[in-house]
Design a protein around this motif. Structure first.
Motif, PDB file in Angstrom:
ATOM      1  N   VAL A   1      45.822 -21.829  40.949  1.00  0.00           N
ATOM      2  CA  VAL A   1      44.738 -21.138  40.255  1.00  0.00           C
ATOM      3  C   VAL A   1      45.355 -20.179  39.249  1.00  0.00           C
ATOM      4  O   VAL A   1      46.271 -19.422  39.576  1.00  0.00           O
ATOM      5  CB  VAL A   1      43.857 -20.353  41.252  1.00  0.00           C
ATOM      6  CG1 VAL A   1      42.761 -19.589  40.520  1.00  0.00           C
ATOM      7  CG2 VAL A   1      43.251 -21.303  42.280  1.00  0.00           C
ATOM      8  N   LEU A   2      44.854 -20.196  38.023  1.00  0.00           N
ATOM      9  CA  LEU A   2      45.378 -19.356  36.942  1.00  0.00           C
ATOM     10  C   LEU A   2      44.286 -18.436  36.421  1.00  0.00           C
ATOM     11  O   LEU A   2      43.174 -18.878  36.130  1.00  0.00           O
ATOM     12  CB  LEU A   2      45.901 -20.229  35.798  1.00  0.00           C
ATOM     13  CG  LEU A   2      46.220 -19.528  34.473  1.00  0.00           C
ATOM     14  CD1 LEU A   2      47.379 -18.544  34.643  1.00  0.00           C
ATOM     15  CD2 LEU A   2      46.531 -20.550  33.380  1.00  0.00           C
ATOM     16  N   ASP A   3      44.607 -17.137  36.282  1.00  0.00           N
ATOM     17  CA  ASP A   3      43.720 -16.170  35.629  1.00  0.00           C
ATOM     18  C   ASP A   3      44.524 -15.467  34.540  1.00  0.00           C
ATOM     19  O   ASP A   3      45.362 -14.612  34.837  1.00  0.00           O
ATOM     20  CB  ASP A   3      43.192 -15.149  36.632  1.00  0.00           C
ATOM     21  CG  ASP A   3      42.182 -14.184  36.005  1.00  0.00           C
ATOM     22  OD1 ASP A   3      42.054 -14.176  34.767  1.00  0.00           O
ATOM     23  OD2 ASP A   3      41.531 -13.432  36.754  1.00  0.00           O
TER      24      ASP A   3
ATOM     25  N   ARG B   1      45.838 -27.236  27.273  1.00  0.00           N
ATOM     26  CA  ARG B   1      47.091 -27.967  27.451  1.00  0.00           C
ATOM     27  C   ARG B   1      47.608 -27.848  28.884  1.00  0.00           C
ATOM     28  O   ARG B   1      48.109 -28.815  29.469  1.00  0.00           O
ATOM     29  CB  ARG B   1      48.148 -27.423  26.476  1.00  0.00           C
ATOM     30  CG  ARG B   1      49.499 -28.110  26.577  1.00  0.00           C
ATOM     31  CD  ARG B   1      50.535 -27.425  25.703  1.00  0.00           C
ATOM     32  NE  ARG B   1      50.755 -26.044  26.107  1.00  0.00           N
ATOM     33  CZ  ARG B   1      51.487 -25.675  27.153  1.00  0.00           C
ATOM     34  NH1 ARG B   1      52.063 -26.587  27.917  1.00  0.00           N
ATOM     35  NH2 ARG B   1      51.646 -24.401  27.443  1.00  0.00           N
ATOM     36  N   ALA B   2      47.477 -26.661  29.468  1.00  0.00           N
ATOM     37  CA  ALA B   2      48.018 -26.435  30.817  1.00  0.00           C
ATOM     38  C   ALA B   2      47.121 -26.995  31.921  1.00  0.00           C
ATOM     39  O   ALA B   2      47.589 -27.233  33.033  1.00  0.00           O
ATOM     40  CB  ALA B   2      48.230 -24.941  31.041  1.00  0.00           C
ATOM     41  N   LEU B   3      45.840 -27.213  31.618  1.00  0.00           N
ATOM     42  CA  LEU B   3      44.903 -27.675  32.644  1.00  0.00           C
ATOM     43  C   LEU B   3      45.104 -29.152  32.946  1.00  0.00           C
ATOM     44  O   LEU B   3      45.222 -29.977  32.041  1.00  0.00           O
ATOM     45  CB  LEU B   3      43.464 -27.439  32.171  1.00  0.00           C
ATOM     46  CG  LEU B   3      42.359 -27.723  33.181  1.00  0.00           C
ATOM     47  CD1 LEU B   3      42.421 -26.740  34.343  1.00  0.00           C
ATOM     48  CD2 LEU B   3      40.987 -27.657  32.502  1.00  0.00           C
ATOM     49  N   LYS B   4      45.118 -29.487  34.226  1.00  0.00           N
ATOM     50  CA  LYS B   4      45.204 -30.900  34.614  1.00  0.00           C
ATOM     51  C   LYS B   4      43.974 -31.654  34.131  1.00  0.00           C
ATOM     52  O   LYS B   4      42.896 -31.074  33.967  1.00  0.00           O
ATOM     53  CB  LYS B   4      45.309 -31.026  36.134  1.00  0.00           C
ATOM     54  CG  LYS B   4      46.632 -30.594  36.715  1.00  0.00           C
ATOM     55  CD  LYS B   4      46.667 -30.816  38.222  1.00  0.00           C
ATOM     56  CE  LYS B   4      48.000 -30.414  38.821  1.00  0.00           C
ATOM     57  NZ  LYS B   4      48.038 -30.607  40.294  1.00  0.00           N
ATOM     58  N   LEU B   5      44.116 -32.954  33.946  1.00  0.00           N
ATOM     59  CA  LEU B   5      42.988 -33.772  33.520  1.00  0.00           C
ATOM     60  C   LEU B   5      41.899 -33.816  34.587  1.00  0.00           C
ATOM     61  O   LEU B   5      40.749 -34.139  34.297  1.00  0.00           O
ATOM     62  CB  LEU B   5      43.464 -35.184  33.189  1.00  0.00           C
ATOM     63  CG  LEU B   5      44.450 -35.292  32.019  1.00  0.00           C
ATOM     64  CD1 LEU B   5      44.833 -36.749  31.788  1.00  0.00           C
ATOM     65  CD2 LEU B   5      43.874 -34.686  30.750  1.00  0.00           C
TER      66      LEU B   5
ATOM     67  N   SER C   1      49.307 -28.883  34.365  1.00  0.00           N
ATOM     68  CA  SER C   1      49.938 -28.406  35.595  1.00  0.00           C
ATOM     69  C   SER C   1      49.052 -27.497  36.431  1.00  0.00           C
ATOM     70  O   SER C   1      49.380 -27.219  37.582  1.00  0.00           O
ATOM     71  CB  SER C   1      51.226 -27.639  35.252  1.00  0.00           C
ATOM     72  OG  SER C   1      50.942 -26.522  34.418  1.00  0.00           O
ATOM     73  N   VAL C   2      47.918 -27.029  35.895  1.00  0.00           N
ATOM     74  CA  VAL C   2      47.071 -26.055  36.587  1.00  0.00           C
ATOM     75  C   VAL C   2      45.797 -26.748  37.066  1.00  0.00           C
ATOM     76  O   VAL C   2      45.178 -27.514  36.323  1.00  0.00           O
ATOM     77  CB  VAL C   2      46.727 -24.878  35.658  1.00  0.00           C
ATOM     78  CG1 VAL C   2      45.822 -23.877  36.368  1.00  0.00           C
ATOM     79  CG2 VAL C   2      48.007 -24.193  35.180  1.00  0.00           C
TER      80      VAL C   2
END
Length: 512
Positions: A369-371, A142-146, A58-59
């Protein structure tokens, strides 16, 4: 596009809210629906709990500047905006979490090998630190998009172990760059090779990831080295108007008495120079022939004629320069100045210009964007300024006040939420298994006590957990199997088809 480089005056310290006051919303924000969270949200708490509430794949972009196992304690100056912030970055065997280690063994068995290696080669403290990082990196994968990207900011204290850990979790084939950022000026009077850089480990998902070519401003010394000529318009450097080799047609014609063919070359007019010189009327340039482009360059005063006989060259004025192509060595972004608006005094704070560079290069407007270790919120502020949605996580309550002040000072009409409540997943996925011994027993029974590779029947303690397929966002018992140590070493990070082919080649398996 040149990355911005600005410095403004600082302002007084901000008030820090208490944890009981952190459930408030300062605007509607933008929904990051796929992640199961509100966009533009700062979570205060343990990032592991919060990461587990994000939906899988999703990220779009992750930046993290985590603890570094530096063996030091950090405290912000009492007079700074981050006054009162302190934390210890020392790891010992007492910090080892066995439950995390079991989880890693189930979800990412390869990472356990890196942790065990660190325990043997380094010490138990490094193994504890890598366990802390691994269980969080698994959630980040797991949360990162392909199609997403992740940048890990680290220092030499543990960067090589972290590189091996990320290879095991994200896949070594997804590694893109080891970027060096010079965060300190060159030292003087040192008796050893002093460390002046940080590393950013850049990985991307298996699908085509977002990438935008960003150009940086040249360093100051570049001007004196290359812009050595000057006229009434200003300083410029000059470059060839010809390319190697003979060509027929206009590219080989005589222009202003100059025949490029006599030197074995042809006219090679830089269209980009003309377009930068005529930014408001450039559509017709592509239709011009080489001689017409040469005439246009001459009309614009962009041809450099040598004082003595020689080939003409084209001028590149400082104001028309494109800037340096992005490389894995960043030397033009300086540490934060003491009176800059962005300066908070937060230990380890990095310049917003560095985050703007990363976000511009590896995401599009509207991306999430995730930090997960956001500190004073540099990545979140940069994302806000560049039109991205963001999620920040920080365990220290003081971050709420510091980041709120930065968003007010450095962005226009910020809308964001601050909360201590972890998000809840909405993608309907089941939880990962937690009992390694139970999983081992179930797999041992399913495989009739045999190795999944060579099919040899062995005692349970001689079989080790192994993932069936390369890493994906989803994890469960069906993605695990038991292999003997030999088969696991032969397979490495390759697929099961490779292992089977090798076992047939060695005569261990035979066709039936």
């Amino acid at each position: 596009m040149l990355t911005p480089n600005f410095r403004l005056e600082s302002e007084p310290c901000d008030t820090v809210p208490k944890i009981s006051d952190l459930r408030f919303n300062l605007g509607d924000g933008r929904m990051a629906a796929q992640a199961g969270v509100d966009g533009n949200t700062l979570y205060i708490g343990d990032n592991l709990d919060i990461l587990r509430g994000l939906n899988s794949e999703s990220v779009d972009l992750i930046y993290l500047n985590p603890p570094r196992n530096s063996g030091r304690s950090y405290r912000a100056s009492a007079t700074s905006r981050a006054g009162g912030v302190e934390y210890d970055d020392t790891w010992t065997a007492d910090h080892m979490r066995r439950d995390w280690l079991k989880e890693i063994e189930l979800r990412q068995p390869d990472a356990v090998s890196v942790i065990n290696m660190a325990r043997i080669i380094h010490d138990a403290g490094m193994a504890a630190y890598l366990t802390f990082m691994a269980v969080r990196l698994i959630e980040l994968r797991r949360a990162l998009k392909l199609s997403g990207s992740i940048y890990m900011h680290c220092s030499p204290h543990a960067s090589y172990y972290l590189k091996a850990l990320m290879d095991g979790i994200f896949g070594h084939e997804q590694f893109k760059s080891d970027i060096s950022w010079r965060r300190r000026p060159e030292p003087s009077g040192s008796r050893r090779w002093r460390s002046v850089h940080d590393a950013l480990l850049f990985y991307a998902g298996p699908r085509k990831n977002r990438w935008r070519q960003v150009r940086q401003a040249h360093p100051p010394e570049h001007r004196d080295r290359y812009y050595t000529s000057e006229d009434e318009r200003g300083r410029y450097q000059h470059a060839p108007l010809t390319g190697a080799g003979l060509m027929r047609g206009e590219r080989g014609e005589v222009w202003r008495g100059i025949d490029p063919g006599k030197t074995g070359r042809h006219w090679n007019v830089p269209v980009s120079v003309l377009k930068r010189a005529l930014p408001r009327d450039e559509s017709y340039i592509d239709s011009l022939g080489p001689i017409q482009r040469l005439d246009l360059l001459e009309q614009l005063g962009l041809v450099h004629w040598p004082m003595h006989q020689g080939m003409p060259r084209y001028k590149i004025y400082e104001d028309l320069a494109e800037g340096a192509i992005l490389s894995d060595l960043i030397t033009t972004i300086q540490p934060i100045e003491s009176r800059a608006t962005e300066e908070t005094g937060w230990p380890g704070q990095v310049p917003i210009e560095l985050l703007e560079l990363i976000i511009t290069a590896s995401s599009d407007p509207g991306d999430l964007v995730l930090d997960p270790f956001c500190g004073s919120g540099t990545a979140c502020v940069a994302a806000q300024k560049l039109g991205r949605s963001w999620v920040g996580i920080e365990r220290l309550e003081h971050a709420a006040g510091v980041m709120s002040g930065r968003l007010r000072r450095e962005t226009d009409s910020p809308e964001y939420t601050i909360t201590p409540d972890p998000p809840r997943r909405t993608d309907g996925e089941s939880e990962y298994p937690t009992d390694s011994e139970e999983i081992r027993r179930a797999l041992y029974a399913e495989q009739d006590g045999r190795c999944k590779g060579c099919e040899e029947k062995l005692p349970a303690h001689l079989l080790t957990l192994d993932r069936v397929e390369p890493p994906t966002g989803r994890r469960g018992r069906s993605s695990l199997q038991l292999l003997c140590l030999y088969c696991k070493s032969v397979r490495g990070d390759r697929g099961m088809d490779y292992l089977t082919a090798q076992l047939f080649r060695q005569g261990i398996l035979r066709a039936t």
